[in-house]
Design a protein around this motif. Structure first.
Motif, PDB file in Angstrom:
ATOM      1  N   TRP A   1      -9.511   2.670  -0.267  1.00  7.64           N
ATOM      2  CA  TRP A   1      -8.218   2.869  -0.945  1.00  7.64           C
ATOM      3  C   TRP A   1      -7.192   2.011  -0.219  1.00  7.64           C
ATOM      4  O   TRP A   1      -7.208   1.944   1.002  1.00  7.64           O
TER       5      TRP A   1
ATOM      6  N   HIS B   1     -13.081  11.889  -5.388  1.00  2.00           N
ATOM      7  CA  HIS B   1     -12.288  12.596  -4.375  1.00  2.00           C
ATOM      8  C   HIS B   1     -11.671  13.768  -5.107  1.00  2.00           C
ATOM      9  O   HIS B   1     -10.813  13.578  -5.971  1.00  2.00           O
TER      10      HIS B   1
ATOM     11  N   ASP C   1       0.200  13.216  -6.486  1.00  2.00           N
ATOM     12  CA  ASP C   1      -0.964  13.252  -5.594  1.00  2.00           C
ATOM     13  C   ASP C   1      -0.751  14.323  -4.536  1.00  2.00           C
ATOM     14  O   ASP C   1      -0.638  14.048  -3.346  1.00  2.00           O
TER      15      ASP C   1
ATOM     16  N   HIS D   1     -12.444   8.394   8.560  1.00  2.00           N
ATOM     17  CA  HIS D   1     -11.426   7.371   8.339  1.00  2.00           C
ATOM     18  C   HIS D   1     -11.372   6.554   9.623  1.00  2.00           C
ATOM     19  O   HIS D   1     -11.094   7.094  10.692  1.00  2.00           O
TER      20      HIS D   1
ATOM     21  N   TRP E   1     -10.264  14.397   7.908  1.00  7.14           N
ATOM     22  CA  TRP E   1      -8.810  14.583   7.972  1.00  7.14           C
ATOM     23  C   TRP E   1      -8.378  15.920   7.373  1.00  7.14           C
ATOM     24  O   TRP E   1      -7.238  16.338   7.576  1.00  7.14           O
TER      25      TRP E   1
ATOM     26  N   HIS F   1      -5.042  11.078  -8.546  1.00  5.64           N
ATOM     27  CA  HIS F   1      -4.503   9.732  -8.773  1.00  5.64           C
ATOM     28  C   HIS F   1      -4.376   9.411 -10.257  1.00  5.64           C
ATOM     29  O   HIS F   1      -4.854   8.364 -10.735  1.00  5.64           O
TER      30      HIS F   1
ATOM     31  N   PHE G   1      -3.411   0.966   5.848  1.00  8.73           N
ATOM     32  CA  PHE G   1      -2.102   1.456   5.406  1.00  8.73           C
ATOM     33  C   PHE G   1      -1.187   1.878   6.535  1.00  8.73           C
ATOM     34  O   PHE G   1      -0.085   2.296   6.271  1.00  8.73           O
TER      35      PHE G   1
ATOM     36  N   ASP H   1     -10.233   9.632  -7.757  1.00  5.30           N
ATOM     37  CA  ASP H   1      -9.546  10.691  -7.027  1.00  5.30           C
ATOM     38  C   ASP H   1      -8.762  11.468  -8.070  1.00  5.30           C
ATOM     39  O   ASP H   1      -7.889  10.914  -8.737  1.00  5.30           O
TER      40      ASP H   1
ATOM     41  N   GLU I   1     -11.213   2.783  -4.974  1.00  5.76           N
ATOM     42  CA  GLU I   1     -10.376   3.927  -5.363  1.00  5.76           C
ATOM     43  C   GLU I   1      -9.025   3.461  -5.885  1.00  5.76           C
ATOM     44  O   GLU I   1      -8.316   2.729  -5.193  1.00  5.76           O
TER      45      GLU I   1
ATOM     46  N   TRP J   1      -8.556   6.643  12.279  1.00  4.51           N
ATOM     47  CA  TRP J   1      -8.293   8.013  12.702  1.00  4.51           C
ATOM     48  C   TRP J   1      -9.442   8.573  13.522  1.00  4.51           C
ATOM     49  O   TRP J   1      -9.235   9.302  14.476  1.00  4.51           O
TER      50      TRP J   1
ATOM     51  N   LYS K   1      -5.072   4.195  -7.598  1.00  2.73           N
ATOM     52  CA  LYS K   1      -3.980   5.176  -7.511  1.00  2.73           C
ATOM     53  C   LYS K   1      -2.753   4.583  -8.167  1.00  2.73           C
ATOM     54  O   LYS K   1      -2.401   3.450  -7.860  1.00  2.73           O
TER      55      LYS K   1
HETATM   56  C1  LRH Z   1      -4.854   8.100  -0.784  1.00  5.75           C
HETATM   57  C2  LRH Z   1      -6.134   8.871  -0.500  1.00  5.75           C
HETATM   58  C3  LRH Z   1      -7.256   8.010   0.029  1.00  5.75           C
HETATM   59  C4  LRH Z   1      -7.376   8.358   1.490  1.00  5.75           C
HETATM   60  C5  LRH Z   1      -6.200   9.172   1.771  1.00  5.75           C
HETATM   61  C6  LRH Z   1      -6.407  10.153   2.859  1.00  5.75           C
HETATM   62  O1  LRH Z   1      -3.924   8.906  -1.428  1.00  5.75           O
HETATM   63  O2  LRH Z   1      -6.499   9.586  -1.635  1.00  5.75           O
HETATM   64  O3  LRH Z   1      -8.464   8.376  -0.520  1.00  5.75           O
HETATM   65  O4  LRH Z   1      -7.536   7.272   2.235  1.00  5.75           O
HETATM   66  O5  LRH Z   1      -5.862   9.778   0.552  1.00  5.75           O
END
Ligand code: LRH
Ligand code: MN
Length: 397
Positions: free
Chosen positions: A146, A248, A256, A69, A25, A224, A103, A221, A186, A72, A188
């Protein structure tokens, strides 16, 4: 500039050992809720994301895997595995961590694995199972989870019930993992939920990982965390608890922000790497996945990714060259200023000539960003991909 053989040896072994995963991404058009600035060179197909990832690998020699992902990059799930395997063979970069998407579907308005509806929790769980199947098919080790689950107003959800549902979901997920697979959890603290987030901090992630099983580890991350949190202390705790699964990396000024690593606070990443090197020097069995997670909203996607990998290599090497023995003696002797001078002194040193020697020795471009420019790669993909990338559309990837 000449270096003594011991420094060269230490530098080369540190750089040889450092691999960092890049996110598919990171090559796509991304934005914020206020919009997306479209780049003609951006990747929007899995083919283009693998091509861009392979170019970063060619230039840096440090990025053998590309994080995917699921929705995606593999909208047809396991059925897209063959296509990905063909791209791996064609480009030489392999699929890395598999990231479920819990999400973006309307059903997840009140949560996915934490949703009060058992039916929706089951939907989320079956997506987790699909992600595990994809990873098995592609021989990928890590399922990197996440989830945005949470709420926006006090009293509107039972936080404790949601913990129970999440616990069940992760235990069921863990039970489906293959022998060599791992679940990276993960955390956050907020966004997109703004009152409570179910997987909100390292303690919650550690507790849930422990309860899920031995193949579950915590993913840190760097974006986060609340500004006042000491991230390297959290890393030390996770190492001490044998629960550190991966990172991350990105940078931030406020929240973030997903800015490029080392652009705001390079010393932060240095302090994290120092914890890693000290643990390895003490013989602790670390098994850490280093990954980049950024959204390049304004910078050119290829330039930003190459710049990030180069910066990560430099900060990794600076921390690897800390005189560990001297520092340990000063720390135990509580010689604060002397210890700080040894620790921070390593951060001050310019390791770029050393990294350049390592690249030259490996037949890699000595200056990857210059080599990217000279390659004309960005101009070429801009032409190839132009006239297609109109339209802002959703904010992410
Ligand atoms: C959520 C996050 C997660 C991913 C997204 C692209 O904030 O860090 O790791 O799924 O970014
Ligand atoms: Mn992340």
């Amino acid at each position: 500039m000449s270096f003594d053989t011991d420094t060269l040896r230490r530098a080369f072994s540190a750089l040889n050992a450092f691999k960092i995963e890049i996110p598919s991404w990171g090559f796509a058009n991304t934005g914020t809720r206020f919009g997306k600035f479209v780049q003609a060179a951006a990747a929007s197909t899995i083919e283009e994301k693998f091509a861009d990832g392979a170019e970063v690998l060619r230039l840096t020699g440090a990025t053998p895997t590309l994080a995917l992902h699921v929705l995606w990059d593999m909208p047809h799930g396991v059925a897209d595995a063959e296509k990905v395997q063909a791209l791996e063979a064609k480009t030489g970069i392999r699929a890395g961590s598999i990231n479920p998407n819990l999400f973006q579907e309307q059903e997840y308005k009140y949560g996915s694995l934490c949703n009060p509806s058992a039916e929706i929790r089951q939907k989320a769980l079956s997506h987790m199972f699909d992600s595990i199947e994809i990873a098995k098919r592609l021989n990928c080790r890590d399922i990197s989870l996440w989830l945005p689950d949470g709420s926006n107003y006090p009293g509107t959800q039972s936080i404790r019930k949601r913990i129970g549902w999440l616990d069940e979901g992760l235990q069921a997920t863990h039970a489906r993992l293959g022998a060599e697979q791992r679940l990276l959890v993960e955390y956050k603290p907020f966004e997109p939920a703004f009152y409570h987030t179910d997987l909100g901090d390292w303690g919650m992630a550690l507790q849930l990982a422990r309860s899920a099983g031995p193949k579950a580890k915590v993913l840190v991350d760097t974006g986060h965390h609340y500004a006042a949190q000491n991230i390297e202390q959290i890393v030390a705790w996770l190492i001490h608890s044998n629960a550190l699964g991966g990172f991350h990396f990105n940078d931030r000024r406020y929240a973030d922000d997903d800015l490029t690593l080392g652009s705001i606070d390079p010393y932060q990443i240095f302090r994290i790497f120092a914890e890693i090197h000290s643990a390895e020097a003490d013989g602790l069995p670390l098994d850490v996945a280093y990954m980049i997670d950024q959204s390049h909203n304004l910078k050119g996607k290829m330039e930003a990714m190459v710049q990030t990998v180069v910066t990560a290599q430099e900060l990794w090497l600076k921390a690897a060259l800390i005189d560990r023995e001297k520092l340990a003696g000063l720390q135990d002797g509580c010689e604060l200023v002397a210890a700080e001078e040894v620790f921070r002194g390593a951060f001050w040193q310019d390791v770029r000539p050393l990294v350049a020697e390592w690249r030259a020795a490996r037949g890699l471009p000595v200056h990857p960003l210059d080599a990217l420019k000279e390659s004309g790669y960005v101009e070429r993909i801009t032409k190839e991909r132009a006239g297609r990338s109109a339209g802002g559309g959703g904010s992410y990837a």
